[in-house]
Design a protein around this motif. Structure first.
Motif, PDB file in Angstrom:
ATOM      1  N   PHE A 257     -62.876  37.097  -2.635  1.00 37.12           N
ATOM      2  CA  PHE A 257     -62.817  37.009  -1.462  1.00 37.12           C
ATOM      3  C   PHE A 257     -62.727  38.346  -1.259  1.00 37.12           C
ATOM      4  O   PHE A 257     -63.336  38.933   0.071  1.00 37.12           O
ATOM      5  N   VAL A 258     -61.703  38.914  -1.453  1.00 41.16           N
ATOM      6  CA  VAL A 258     -61.037  39.911  -0.460  1.00 41.16           C
ATOM      7  C   VAL A 258     -61.233  41.343  -1.398  1.00 41.16           C
ATOM      8  O   VAL A 258     -60.247  41.924  -0.546  1.00 41.16           O
ATOM      9  N   ILE A 259     -61.308  41.720  -2.166  1.00 44.41           N
ATOM     10  CA  ILE A 259     -61.030  42.721  -3.236  1.00 44.41           C
ATOM     11  C   ILE A 259     -62.105  43.217  -2.875  1.00 44.41           C
ATOM     12  O   ILE A 259     -62.585  45.027  -2.733  1.00 44.41           O
ATOM     13  N   GLY A 260     -63.139  42.844  -2.740  1.00 39.36           N
ATOM     14  CA  GLY A 260     -64.587  44.071  -2.016  1.00 39.36           C
ATOM     15  C   GLY A 260     -65.610  44.448  -3.682  1.00 39.36           C
ATOM     16  O   GLY A 260     -66.816  44.588  -2.539  1.00 39.36           O
ATOM     17  N   ASN A 261     -65.223  43.519  -4.468  1.00 36.09           N
ATOM     18  CA  ASN A 261     -66.556  44.111  -5.903  1.00 36.09           C
ATOM     19  C   ASN A 261     -67.416  44.861  -5.887  1.00 36.09           C
ATOM     20  O   ASN A 261     -67.986  44.922  -6.142  1.00 36.09           O
ATOM     21  N   ALA A 262     -66.096  46.525  -5.991  1.00 36.68           N
ATOM     22  CA  ALA A 262     -66.970  47.281  -5.770  1.00 36.68           C
ATOM     23  C   ALA A 262     -66.558  47.904  -7.189  1.00 36.68           C
ATOM     24  O   ALA A 262     -65.847  48.297  -7.641  1.00 36.68           O
ATOM     25  N   ASN A 263     -67.429  48.634  -7.488  1.00 37.93           N
ATOM     26  CA  ASN A 263     -66.941  49.357  -9.464  1.00 37.93           C
ATOM     27  C   ASN A 263     -67.108  50.317  -9.109  1.00 37.93           C
ATOM     28  O   ASN A 263     -67.631  51.413  -9.696  1.00 37.93           O
ATOM     29  N   ARG A 264     -65.947  51.083  -9.067  1.00 38.93           N
ATOM     30  CA  ARG A 264     -65.428  52.557  -8.664  1.00 38.93           C
ATOM     31  C   ARG A 264     -64.166  52.375  -8.659  1.00 38.93           C
ATOM     32  O   ARG A 264     -62.993  51.722  -8.349  1.00 38.93           O
ATOM     33  N   LEU A 265     -63.437  53.538  -8.728  1.00 38.79           N
ATOM     34  CA  LEU A 265     -61.987  53.843  -9.261  1.00 38.79           C
ATOM     35  C   LEU A 265     -61.948  54.560  -8.264  1.00 38.79           C
ATOM     36  O   LEU A 265     -62.227  55.506  -7.614  1.00 38.79           O
ATOM     37  N   SER A 266     -60.345  54.563  -7.316  1.00 43.41           N
ATOM     38  CA  SER A 266     -60.060  54.619  -6.148  1.00 43.41           C
ATOM     39  C   SER A 266     -58.559  54.760  -6.272  1.00 43.41           C
ATOM     40  O   SER A 266     -58.083  53.643  -6.656  1.00 43.41           O
ATOM     41  N   LEU A 267     -57.985  56.095  -5.971  1.00 44.07           N
ATOM     42  CA  LEU A 267     -56.400  56.000  -5.404  1.00 44.07           C
ATOM     43  C   LEU A 267     -55.723  55.368  -4.666  1.00 44.07           C
ATOM     44  O   LEU A 267     -54.741  54.959  -4.488  1.00 44.07           O
ATOM     45  N   SER A 268     -56.677  54.822  -3.724  1.00 40.47           N
ATOM     46  CA  SER A 268     -56.359  54.791  -2.632  1.00 40.47           C
ATOM     47  C   SER A 268     -56.443  53.199  -2.659  1.00 40.47           C
ATOM     48  O   SER A 268     -57.285  52.436  -3.309  1.00 40.47           O
ATOM     49  N   LEU A 269     -55.587  52.381  -1.677  1.00 41.92           N
ATOM     50  CA  LEU A 269     -55.050  50.696  -2.434  1.00 41.92           C
ATOM     51  C   LEU A 269     -56.291  50.571  -1.146  1.00 41.92           C
ATOM     52  O   LEU A 269     -56.175  49.081  -1.588  1.00 41.92           O
ATOM     53  N   PHE A 270     -56.110  51.069  -0.290  1.00 36.39           N
ATOM     54  CA  PHE A 270     -57.115  50.337   0.346  1.00 36.39           C
ATOM     55  C   PHE A 270     -58.947  50.191   0.499  1.00 36.39           C
ATOM     56  O   PHE A 270     -59.498  50.100   1.208  1.00 36.39           O
ATOM     57  N   ASP A 271     -59.165  50.849  -0.655  1.00 34.08           N
ATOM     58  CA  ASP A 271     -60.801  50.965  -1.315  1.00 34.08           C
ATOM     59  C   ASP A 271     -60.926  49.794  -2.319  1.00 34.08           C
ATOM     60  O   ASP A 271     -59.625  49.494  -2.414  1.00 34.08           O
ATOM     61  N   PRO A 272     -61.567  48.572  -1.607  1.00 32.39           N
ATOM     62  CA  PRO A 272     -62.745  47.793  -2.584  1.00 32.39           C
ATOM     63  C   PRO A 272     -62.651  48.774  -4.001  1.00 32.39           C
ATOM     64  O   PRO A 272     -62.597  49.219  -4.042  1.00 32.39           O
ATOM     65  N   GLY A 273     -62.074  47.647  -5.110  1.00 27.87           N
ATOM     66  CA  GLY A 273     -61.791  47.454  -6.135  1.00 27.87           C
ATOM     67  C   GLY A 273     -62.540  45.659  -6.999  1.00 27.87           C
ATOM     68  O   GLY A 273     -63.265  45.493  -6.014  1.00 27.87           O
ATOM     69  N   SER A 274     -62.343  45.675  -8.346  1.00 31.17           N
ATOM     70  CA  SER A 274     -62.455  44.123  -8.203  1.00 31.17           C
ATOM     71  C   SER A 274     -62.119  44.543  -9.734  1.00 31.17           C
ATOM     72  O   SER A 274     -60.494  45.151  -9.952  1.00 31.17           O
ATOM     73  N   THR A 275     -61.409  42.805 -10.179  1.00 32.28           N
ATOM     74  CA  THR A 275     -61.054  42.512 -11.277  1.00 32.28           C
ATOM     75  C   THR A 275     -62.327  42.259 -12.103  1.00 32.28           C
ATOM     76  O   THR A 275     -62.800  41.587 -12.163  1.00 32.28           O
ATOM     77  N   ILE A 276     -61.205  41.675 -13.687  1.00 39.36           N
ATOM     78  CA  ILE A 276     -61.951  41.437 -14.680  1.00 39.36           C
ATOM     79  C   ILE A 276     -62.306  39.509 -13.954  1.00 39.36           C
ATOM     80  O   ILE A 276     -63.769  39.331 -13.975  1.00 39.36           O
ATOM     81  N   ALA A 277     -62.166  38.867 -13.441  1.00 43.49           N
ATOM     82  CA  ALA A 277     -61.931  37.815 -13.356  1.00 43.49           C
ATOM     83  C   ALA A 277     -63.004  37.481 -11.984  1.00 43.49           C
ATOM     84  O   ALA A 277     -63.646  36.391 -11.953  1.00 43.49           O
ATOM     85  N   SER A 278     -62.827  38.225 -11.243  1.00 43.94           N
ATOM     86  CA  SER A 278     -63.883  38.765  -9.629  1.00 43.94           C
ATOM     87  C   SER A 278     -65.121  38.990 -10.464  1.00 43.94           C
ATOM     88  O   SER A 278     -66.279  38.964 -10.081  1.00 43.94           O
ATOM     89  N   ARG A 279     -65.315  39.680 -11.493  1.00 47.33           N
ATOM     90  CA  ARG A 279     -66.767  41.073 -11.384  1.00 47.33           C
ATOM     91  C   ARG A 279     -67.158  39.046 -12.695  1.00 47.33           C
ATOM     92  O   ARG A 279     -68.842  38.740 -13.223  1.00 47.33           O
ATOM     93  N   ILE A 280     -66.260  38.423 -13.869  1.00 45.50           N
ATOM     94  CA  ILE A 280     -67.626  37.409 -14.129  1.00 45.50           C
ATOM     95  C   ILE A 280     -68.019  36.567 -12.883  1.00 45.50           C
ATOM     96  O   ILE A 280     -69.313  35.425 -14.106  1.00 45.50           O
ATOM     97  N   ALA A 281     -67.228  36.081 -12.689  1.00 43.04           N
ATOM     98  CA  ALA A 281     -67.357  35.270 -11.572  1.00 43.04           C
ATOM     99  C   ALA A 281     -68.539  35.673 -10.323  1.00 43.04           C
ATOM    100  O   ALA A 281     -69.442  35.128 -10.547  1.00 43.04           O
ATOM    101  N   ASN A 282     -68.620  36.650 -10.275  1.00 36.58           N
ATOM    102  CA  ASN A 282     -70.019  37.336 -10.278  1.00 36.58           C
ATOM    103  C   ASN A 282     -71.107  37.652 -10.000  1.00 36.58           C
ATOM    104  O   ASN A 282     -72.510  37.299  -9.681  1.00 36.58           O
ATOM    105  N   GLU A 283     -71.024  37.601 -11.421  1.00 37.89           N
ATOM    106  CA  GLU A 283     -72.430  38.270 -12.526  1.00 37.89           C
ATOM    107  C   GLU A 283     -72.262  36.710 -13.461  1.00 37.89           C
ATOM    108  O   GLU A 283     -73.924  36.994 -14.472  1.00 37.89           O
ATOM    109  N   PHE A 284     -71.637  36.013 -13.458  1.00 35.33           N
ATOM    110  CA  PHE A 284     -71.935  35.209 -15.019  1.00 35.33           C
ATOM    111  C   PHE A 284     -72.979  34.441 -14.769  1.00 35.33           C
ATOM    112  O   PHE A 284     -73.755  33.703 -16.123  1.00 35.33           O
TER     113      PHE A 284
END
Length: 323
Positions: A257-284
């Protein structure tokens, strides 16, 4: 004759119980062994099926699957590095925020809290552990994220813009409230009840004589906590922290819900990202072919990360016991 018959009547049940005891012991032993074996069989089955499904992805991409940051479903190009970094970063943020708060709660409840307040606070902490993760995710997205964007991301971004280092890790391109730091904060809120409850129970079990002896020689409350309670409960507290870390690494819905689910690397902690579990949940749900194999490979990597954390925790606990 009456005395002899009475003695035989008393001895016969005892002999019967003694003769049946080895049978019950064997049944109990085999039942216990079967329960332990069942867990191993289930774990082996889960891991084996995941490895079998992930083999095509590992054969196709090799080590590049771990090191690549490309995730393109249309071209069947998959890399897990972004999800791995998002998983580790959000879990680390959760520990940095959650562990001090959890230990503070446990110390307050066992050392400083008035008796009339102890039970309500302890009950509240335990109730937080029972809240479903999807509730945390919905609250984080619809309540916490807008407030976080308005009162934290926008002011901090305008403050650190152009400053070396801080202007990189605390700069929000689009201050929407969602991002890796938001996910870490939500995870910290989720693991606090587990670590705090276990740490409180551990501190309660420390003999009262040790505390009274420390107070008797003039120690302050801080000195008692620092030099008596924490060394005595150190191993168990590490175990509680590892339990919280396992929850943070594998959390799915709240992070999605809250990480943004973006597939990109960023040094900023404020930018969206993704985790292994969130990517599996989104696409499985809609995954087929190589995409499904790649998601199963992500599951294998998450299992390996969790297993590595468990091994490190065991080594750390063994080292603490030796010292």
């Amino acid at each position: 004759m009456a005395v002899v018959s009475e003695q035989l009547t008393m001895v016969t049940p005892q002999i019967a119980r003694r003769s049946s005891k080895p049978v019950s012991d064997r049944l109990f032993r085999w039942a216990s062994f079967g329960s332990a074996l069942l867990v191993l069989i289930v774990l082996t089955g889960i891991l084996g099926s995941m490895i079998y499904g992930a083999l095509p992805a590992f054969r196709e991409f090799g080590l590049a699957f771990v090191t690549s940051s490309v995730w393109n479903v249309g071209q069947d190009q998959y890399g897990a590095w972004v999800a791995i970094m998002g998983t580790l970063t959000s879990a680390l943020i959760a520990l940095v925020i959650g562990v001090p708060i959890s230990l503070g709660i446990a110390i307050f409840l066992t050392q400083l809290c008035p008796p009339w307040l102890r039970r309500p606070v302890a009950t509240t902490i335990e109730l937080l552990a029972a809240v479903p993760s999807i509730i945390y995710g919905m609250w984080g997205l619809f309540v916490f994220a807008p407030l976080f964007a308005r009162f934290v991301q926008i002011p901090v971004t305008s403050l650190v813009e152009g400053i070396p280092f801080f202007g990189t890790i605390l700069y929000a391109r689009v201050p929407s409230g969602v991002g890796v730091l938001t996910a870490g904060i939500i995870l910290a809120i989720m693991i606090i009840p587990f670590i705090a409850s276990i740490a409180r129970d551990i501190l309660d079990q420390i003999p009262t004589m040790l505390r009274e002896s420390a107070y008797g020689i003039g120690c302050t409350t801080w000195e008692v906590v620092r030099h008596v309670l924490l060394p005595q409960a150190g191993v168990s507290i590490i175990g509680a922290i590892m339990l919280g870390l396992g929850r943070a690494l594998g959390e799915t819905m709240a992070v999605t819900f809250v990480i943004g689910n973006a597939n990109r690397l960023s040094l900023s902690l404020f930018d969206p990202g993704s985790t292994i579990a969130s990517r599996i949940a989104n696409e499985f749900n809609e995954a087929i072919g190589m995409q499904l194999n790649a998601l199963l490979a992500l599951g294998c990597i998450l299992f390996l990360v969790t297993f590595t954390v468990l091994v490190l925790a065991r080594l750390l606990i063994a080292r603490v016991k030796i010292t």
